[in-house]
Every structure is written in structure tokens, then in C-alpha cells.
Design a protein around this motif. Sequence first.
Motif, short mmCIF file in Angstrom:
data_model
loop_
_atom_site.label_atom_id
_atom_site.label_comp_id
_atom_site.label_asym_id
_atom_site.label_seq_id
_atom_site.Cartn_x
_atom_site.Cartn_y
_atom_site.Cartn_z
N ARG A 87 -64.34 70.29 20.81
CA ARG A 87 -63.86 70.78 19.75
C ARG A 87 -62.22 70.53 19.83
O ARG A 87 -61.57 70.25 18.89
CB ARG A 87 -64.03 72.40 19.92
CG ARG A 87 -63.26 73.27 18.83
CD ARG A 87 -63.53 72.82 17.40
NE ARG A 87 -62.90 73.60 16.36
CZ ARG A 87 -62.46 73.11 15.32
NH1 ARG A 87 -62.83 72.14 14.94
NH2 ARG A 87 -61.95 74.10 14.44
N ALA A 118 -60.47 68.22 21.15
CA ALA A 118 -60.59 66.68 20.72
C ALA A 118 -60.60 66.48 19.03
O ALA A 118 -59.76 65.67 18.72
CB ALA A 118 -61.60 65.83 21.31
N GLU A 119 -61.41 67.42 18.41
CA GLU A 119 -61.43 67.01 16.96
C GLU A 119 -60.18 67.69 16.55
O GLU A 119 -59.79 67.24 15.64
CB GLU A 119 -63.02 67.90 16.76
CG GLU A 119 -63.21 67.95 15.14
CD GLU A 119 -64.31 69.01 15.02
OE1 GLU A 119 -64.10 69.76 14.13
OE2 GLU A 119 -65.42 68.66 15.54
N LEU A 120 -59.94 68.88 17.14
CA LEU A 120 -58.53 69.36 16.51
C LEU A 120 -57.29 68.36 16.66
O LEU A 120 -56.43 68.70 15.79
CB LEU A 120 -58.41 70.79 17.06
CG LEU A 120 -59.30 71.80 16.76
CD1 LEU A 120 -59.06 73.04 17.77
CD2 LEU A 120 -59.22 72.24 15.05
N LEU A 121 -57.24 67.46 17.92
CA LEU A 121 -56.36 66.82 17.87
C LEU A 121 -56.36 65.37 17.51
O LEU A 121 -55.58 64.68 17.57
CB LEU A 121 -56.01 66.89 19.41
CG LEU A 121 -55.56 67.97 20.09
CD1 LEU A 121 -55.57 67.91 21.66
CD2 LEU A 121 -54.18 68.49 19.74
N ASP A 122 -57.42 65.08 16.83
CA ASP A 122 -57.79 63.89 16.39
C ASP A 122 -57.81 62.94 17.29
O ASP A 122 -57.18 61.82 17.28
CB ASP A 122 -57.01 63.61 15.20
CG ASP A 122 -57.67 62.52 14.36
OD1 ASP A 122 -58.83 62.10 14.68
OD2 ASP A 122 -56.80 61.62 13.63
N VAL A 123 -58.42 63.10 18.58
CA VAL A 123 -58.43 62.02 19.63
C VAL A 123 -59.84 62.30 20.28
O VAL A 123 -60.63 63.02 19.67
CB VAL A 123 -57.42 62.44 20.86
CG1 VAL A 123 -56.02 62.31 20.53
CG2 VAL A 123 -57.83 63.74 21.40
N SER A 124 -60.41 61.31 21.18
CA SER A 124 -61.73 61.15 21.65
C SER A 124 -61.87 62.39 22.82
O SER A 124 -60.91 62.96 23.46
CB SER A 124 -62.08 59.93 22.35
OG SER A 124 -61.28 59.82 23.48
N ARG A 125 -63.07 62.72 23.11
CA ARG A 125 -63.26 63.74 24.06
C ARG A 125 -62.62 63.22 25.55
O ARG A 125 -62.38 63.99 26.26
CB ARG A 125 -64.79 64.11 24.17
CG ARG A 125 -65.11 65.09 25.01
CD ARG A 125 -66.72 65.52 25.04
NE ARG A 125 -66.99 66.16 26.30
CZ ARG A 125 -67.75 65.66 27.42
NH1 ARG A 125 -67.88 64.38 27.19
NH2 ARG A 125 -67.88 66.51 28.26
N THR A 129 -60.30 61.37 25.90
CA THR A 129 -58.70 61.50 26.06
C THR A 129 -58.62 62.90 26.61
O THR A 129 -57.70 63.06 27.35
CB THR A 129 -58.16 61.38 24.77
OG1 THR A 129 -58.40 59.95 24.35
CG2 THR A 129 -56.62 61.82 24.85
N ALA A 184 -48.41 67.55 19.44
CA ALA A 184 -49.50 68.17 18.54
C ALA A 184 -50.12 69.18 19.46
O ALA A 184 -50.55 70.44 18.87
CB ALA A 184 -50.45 66.98 18.33
N LEU A 195 -48.69 63.25 20.65
CA LEU A 195 -49.77 64.11 21.02
C LEU A 195 -49.57 65.24 21.86
O LEU A 195 -49.88 66.34 21.70
CB LEU A 195 -50.77 63.25 21.98
CG LEU A 195 -52.12 63.90 22.56
CD1 LEU A 195 -52.88 64.36 21.17
CD2 LEU A 195 -53.05 62.77 23.29
#
Length: 67
Positions: free
Chosen positions: A18, A20-27, A29, A47, A44
Motif C-alpha cells: 500500500r 509503495a502504491e501511494l508513493l508510486d514505487v515498487s514494493r 523499493t 514525497a 522520493l
Amino acid sequence: MNNHLRELRAEHGWSQARLAELLDVSRQTVIAIENGRYDPSLPLAFAISRLFQQPIESIFNPDQEPA
């Protein structure tokens, strides 16, 4: 660099996926940042700071250099 990302994520009840989704990165990461294997880019880090509404320096702490 040390960080408090795992604790902040847990306080919000978010999974790594979740966040990762909110930050627009991969899990992967998120996992790498939490484990200290990856320091986020400045955009990042900003963010993450905005998402948790905390100053960057309250989330990320540089490793202490010996004097």
C-alpha cells in the motif's frame, strides 16, 4: 542512513504494498528503504515527508560519523 519508515507505515496500518502504491514505487523499493539498503532520491524523500506530514529529518537520519 537510518530511517523510521517501517514505524510510520505501521502506525498508519499500511502494508508495504500500500505504501509503495501511494508513493508510486515498487514494493521492493519500500523494503529496501526500510532495511537501510537503499537511500531514497530527494524527490522520493520529499514525497514520503509529505505523505506522513513530517519533516524529512524526522524520518531520515544520517549515519553518525565517528569524531
